[in-house]
Design a protein around this motif. Structure first.
Motif, PDB file in Angstrom:
ATOM      1  N   SER A  76       0.830  -1.209   0.000  1.00 57.51           N
ATOM      2  CA  SER A  76       0.000   0.000   0.000  1.00 57.51           C
ATOM      3  C   SER A  76       0.858   1.249   0.000  1.00 57.51           C
ATOM      4  O   SER A  76       0.592   2.204  -0.741  1.00 57.51           O
ATOM      5  CB  SER A  76      -0.926   0.003   1.221  1.00 57.51           C
ATOM      6  OG  SER A  76      -1.781  -1.108   1.209  1.00 57.51           O
ATOM      7  N   ALA A  77       1.891   1.254   0.837  1.00 56.13           N
ATOM      8  CA  ALA A  77       2.807   2.400   0.864  1.00 56.13           C
ATOM      9  C   ALA A  77       3.501   2.558  -0.485  1.00 56.13           C
ATOM     10  O   ALA A  77       3.669   3.675  -0.983  1.00 56.13           O
ATOM     11  CB  ALA A  77       3.826   2.219   1.986  1.00 56.13           C
ATOM     12  N   LEU A  78       3.892   1.448  -1.078  1.00 62.46           N
ATOM     13  CA  LEU A  78       4.551   1.494  -2.379  1.00 62.46           C
ATOM     14  C   LEU A  78       3.605   2.039  -3.452  1.00 62.46           C
ATOM     15  O   LEU A  78       4.003   2.852  -4.292  1.00 62.46           O
ATOM     16  CB  LEU A  78       5.050   0.106  -2.779  1.00 62.46           C
ATOM     17  CG  LEU A  78       5.762   0.002  -4.122  1.00 62.46           C
ATOM     18  CD1 LEU A  78       7.032   0.839  -4.124  1.00 62.46           C
ATOM     19  CD2 LEU A  78       6.074  -1.448  -4.440  1.00 62.46           C
ATOM     20  N   ALA A  79       2.350   1.608  -3.423  1.00 63.21           N
ATOM     21  CA  ALA A  79       1.381   2.070  -4.417  1.00 63.21           C
ATOM     22  C   ALA A  79       1.173   3.578  -4.315  1.00 63.21           C
ATOM     23  O   ALA A  79       1.237   4.293  -5.324  1.00 63.21           O
ATOM     24  CB  ALA A  79       0.049   1.331  -4.234  1.00 63.21           C
ATOM     25  N   PHE A  80       0.932   4.072  -3.094  1.00 68.54           N
ATOM     26  CA  PHE A  80       0.708   5.510  -2.943  1.00 68.54           C
ATOM     27  C   PHE A  80       1.967   6.291  -3.292  1.00 68.54           C
ATOM     28  O   PHE A  80       1.901   7.320  -3.973  1.00 68.54           O
ATOM     29  CB  PHE A  80       0.259   5.856  -1.525  1.00 68.54           C
ATOM     30  CG  PHE A  80      -0.125   7.304  -1.398  1.00 68.54           C
ATOM     31  CD1 PHE A  80      -1.416   7.707  -1.663  1.00 68.54           C
ATOM     32  CD2 PHE A  80       0.810   8.270  -1.063  1.00 68.54           C
ATOM     33  CE1 PHE A  80      -1.775   9.051  -1.591  1.00 68.54           C
ATOM     34  CE2 PHE A  80       0.471   9.605  -0.992  1.00 68.54           C
ATOM     35  CZ  PHE A  80      -0.828   9.992  -1.247  1.00 68.54           C
ATOM     36  N   HIS A  81       3.116   5.816  -2.824  1.00 67.75           N
ATOM     37  CA  HIS A  81       4.371   6.521  -3.072  1.00 67.75           C
ATOM     38  C   HIS A  81       4.666   6.579  -4.571  1.00 67.75           C
ATOM     39  O   HIS A  81       5.128   7.604  -5.075  1.00 67.75           O
ATOM     40  CB  HIS A  81       5.510   5.828  -2.318  1.00 67.75           C
ATOM     41  CG  HIS A  81       6.747   6.642  -2.212  1.00 67.75           C
ATOM     42  ND1 HIS A  81       6.869   7.687  -1.335  1.00 67.75           N
ATOM     43  CD2 HIS A  81       7.922   6.574  -2.871  1.00 67.75           C
ATOM     44  CE1 HIS A  81       8.063   8.221  -1.462  1.00 67.75           C
ATOM     45  NE2 HIS A  81       8.729   7.563  -2.399  1.00 67.75           N
ATOM     46  N   PHE A  82       4.388   5.506  -5.277  1.00 71.89           N
ATOM     47  CA  PHE A  82       4.608   5.467  -6.725  1.00 71.89           C
ATOM     48  C   PHE A  82       3.701   6.459  -7.447  1.00 71.89           C
ATOM     49  O   PHE A  82       4.165   7.248  -8.278  1.00 71.89           O
ATOM     50  CB  PHE A  82       4.378   4.048  -7.251  1.00 71.89           C
ATOM     51  CG  PHE A  82       4.528   3.931  -8.739  1.00 71.89           C
ATOM     52  CD1 PHE A  82       5.786   3.928  -9.316  1.00 71.89           C
ATOM     53  CD2 PHE A  82       3.423   3.829  -9.561  1.00 71.89           C
ATOM     54  CE1 PHE A  82       5.939   3.835 -10.698  1.00 71.89           C
ATOM     55  CE2 PHE A  82       3.556   3.733 -10.930  1.00 71.89           C
ATOM     56  CZ  PHE A  82       4.823   3.738 -11.503  1.00 71.89           C
ATOM     57  N   VAL A  83       2.406   6.436  -7.123  1.00 74.66           N
ATOM     58  CA  VAL A  83       1.456   7.321  -7.804  1.00 74.66           C
ATOM     59  C   VAL A  83       1.758   8.786  -7.470  1.00 74.66           C
ATOM     60  O   VAL A  83       1.745   9.647  -8.352  1.00 74.66           O
ATOM     61  CB  VAL A  83       0.002   6.941  -7.443  1.00 74.66           C
ATOM     62  CG1 VAL A  83      -0.982   7.929  -8.025  1.00 74.66           C
ATOM     63  CG2 VAL A  83      -0.316   5.540  -7.934  1.00 74.66           C
ATOM     64  N   ALA A  84       2.039   9.070  -6.201  1.00 70.99           N
ATOM     65  CA  ALA A  84       2.364  10.447  -5.828  1.00 70.99           C
ATOM     66  C   ALA A  84       3.694  10.875  -6.440  1.00 70.99           C
ATOM     67  O   ALA A  84       3.876  12.052  -6.774  1.00 70.99           O
ATOM     68  CB  ALA A  84       2.406  10.587  -4.306  1.00 70.99           C
ATOM     69  N   GLY A  85       4.611   9.953  -6.603  1.00 72.98           N
ATOM     70  CA  GLY A  85       5.878  10.270  -7.260  1.00 72.98           C
ATOM     71  C   GLY A  85       5.668  10.646  -8.708  1.00 72.98           C
ATOM     72  O   GLY A  85       6.319  11.567  -9.226  1.00 72.98           O
ATOM     73  N   ILE A  86       4.765   9.940  -9.387  1.00 69.10           N
ATOM     74  CA  ILE A  86       4.426  10.303 -10.771  1.00 69.10           C
ATOM     75  C   ILE A  86       3.829  11.714 -10.808  1.00 69.10           C
ATOM     76  O   ILE A  86       4.149  12.520 -11.684  1.00 69.10           O
ATOM     77  CB  ILE A  86       3.435   9.278 -11.384  1.00 69.10           C
ATOM     78  CG1 ILE A  86       4.064   7.893 -11.461  1.00 69.10           C
ATOM     79  CG2 ILE A  86       2.930   9.736 -12.749  1.00 69.10           C
ATOM     80  CD1 ILE A  86       5.253   7.799 -12.390  1.00 69.10           C
ATOM     81  N   LYS A  87       2.981  12.011  -9.818  1.00 74.84           N
ATOM     82  CA  LYS A  87       2.397  13.358  -9.735  1.00 74.84           C
ATOM     83  C   LYS A  87       3.490  14.411  -9.571  1.00 74.84           C
ATOM     84  O   LYS A  87       3.481  15.449 -10.243  1.00 74.84           O
ATOM     85  CB  LYS A  87       1.420  13.444  -8.560  1.00 74.84           C
ATOM     86  CG  LYS A  87       0.820  14.831  -8.366  1.00 74.84           C
ATOM     87  CD  LYS A  87       0.005  14.912  -7.105  1.00 74.84           C
ATOM     88  CE  LYS A  87       0.943  15.041  -5.935  1.00 74.84           C
ATOM     89  NZ  LYS A  87       0.611  16.040  -4.956  1.00 74.84           N
ATOM     90  N   HIS A  88       4.455  14.135  -8.719  1.00 79.13           N
ATOM     91  CA  HIS A  88       5.552  15.084  -8.519  1.00 79.13           C
ATOM     92  C   HIS A  88       6.423  15.214  -9.773  1.00 79.13           C
ATOM     93  O   HIS A  88       6.901  16.316 -10.081  1.00 79.13           O
ATOM     94  CB  HIS A  88       6.402  14.670  -7.312  1.00 79.13           C
ATOM     95  CG  HIS A  88       5.745  14.979  -6.003  1.00 79.13           C
ATOM     96  ND1 HIS A  88       5.563  16.253  -5.541  1.00 79.13           N
ATOM     97  CD2 HIS A  88       5.219  14.171  -5.054  1.00 79.13           C
ATOM     98  CE1 HIS A  88       4.958  16.227  -4.366  1.00 79.13           C
ATOM     99  NE2 HIS A  88       4.746  14.961  -4.055  1.00 79.13           N
ATOM    100  N   LEU A  89       6.628  14.120 -10.479  1.00 74.67           N
ATOM    101  CA  LEU A  89       7.390  14.194 -11.730  1.00 74.67           C
ATOM    102  C   LEU A  89       6.663  15.042 -12.772  1.00 74.67           C
ATOM    103  O   LEU A  89       7.295  15.806 -13.516  1.00 74.67           O
ATOM    104  CB  LEU A  89       7.647  12.796 -12.279  1.00 74.67           C
ATOM    105  CG  LEU A  89       8.696  11.966 -11.539  1.00 74.67           C
ATOM    106  CD1 LEU A  89       8.748  10.554 -12.115  1.00 74.67           C
ATOM    107  CD2 LEU A  89      10.050  12.623 -11.638  1.00 74.67           C
ATOM    108  N   MET A  91       4.711  17.505 -12.090  1.00 74.56           N
ATOM    109  CA  MET A  91       4.892  18.889 -11.650  1.00 74.56           C
ATOM    110  C   MET A  91       6.284  19.399 -12.024  1.00 74.56           C
ATOM    111  O   MET A  91       6.446  20.573 -12.364  1.00 74.56           O
ATOM    112  CB  MET A  91       4.673  19.009 -10.143  1.00 74.56           C
ATOM    113  CG  MET A  91       3.224  18.869  -9.747  1.00 74.56           C
ATOM    114  SD  MET A  91       2.885  18.787  -7.986  1.00 74.56           S
ATOM    115  CE  MET A  91       4.139  19.736  -7.229  1.00 74.56           C
ATOM    116  N   ASP A  92       7.282  18.528 -11.951  1.00 68.99           N
ATOM    117  CA  ASP A  92       8.648  18.929 -12.294  1.00 68.99           C
ATOM    118  C   ASP A  92       8.794  19.322 -13.756  1.00 68.99           C
ATOM    119  O   ASP A  92       9.663  20.124 -14.101  1.00 68.99           O
ATOM    120  CB  ASP A  92       9.639  17.813 -11.965  1.00 68.99           C
ATOM    121  CG  ASP A  92       9.874  17.662 -10.481  1.00 68.99           C
ATOM    122  OD1 ASP A  92       9.522  18.602  -9.726  1.00 68.99           O
ATOM    123  OD2 ASP A  92      10.411  16.622 -10.071  1.00 68.99           O
TER     124      ASP A  92
END
Length: 125
Positions: A76-89, A91-92
């Protein structure tokens, strides 16, 4: 001095917007994943040490409630972290950096993460 400055900054009374909450949870899931490496490395070491070690890890993940809960929590942590990481990318590279775009991406992050977390729960349990 400006007399309108906050005297007591109590974080529990502040209403954070959804993009801020997803960013905070992204950081928290990163810490959870880092700490979860202990469990992952232990399982990897035990499963590669011998056929009996592999069987014990397989048995623990198949029957032990705590092991399943830890595995689901890490997924679950990996799933959220992955999706939020894509969101941050995104934004970058200046995609959706407006207020409306940030809110929309945060909503998409929560929905996609919830779906992935449910799917991980179905797979683990």
């Amino acid at each position: 001095m400006n007399s309108k400055r906050p005297v007591n900054l109590d974080l529990s009374t502040i209403q954070f917007p959804l993009p801020a909450l997803t960013s905070i949870v992204h950081r928290i899931t990163g810490v959870i994943l880092f700490i979860g490496l202990i469990f992952g490395f232990w399982a990897l070491d035990a499963s590669l040490s011998s056929p009996e070690g592999f069987a014990s890890v397989k048995d623990a993940l198949a029957t032990n409630f705590l092991a399943k809960l830890i595995a689901w929590g890490l997924l679950s942590a990996l799933a959220f972290h992955f999706v939020a990481g894509i969101k941050h990318l995104l934004m970058d590279i200046d995609i959706g950096v407006t207020l409306e775009g940030g809110i929309k991406k945060a909503q998409i992050t929560v929905v996609v993460s919830a779906v992935l977390i449910i799917l991980a729960g179905v797979w683990v349990w």
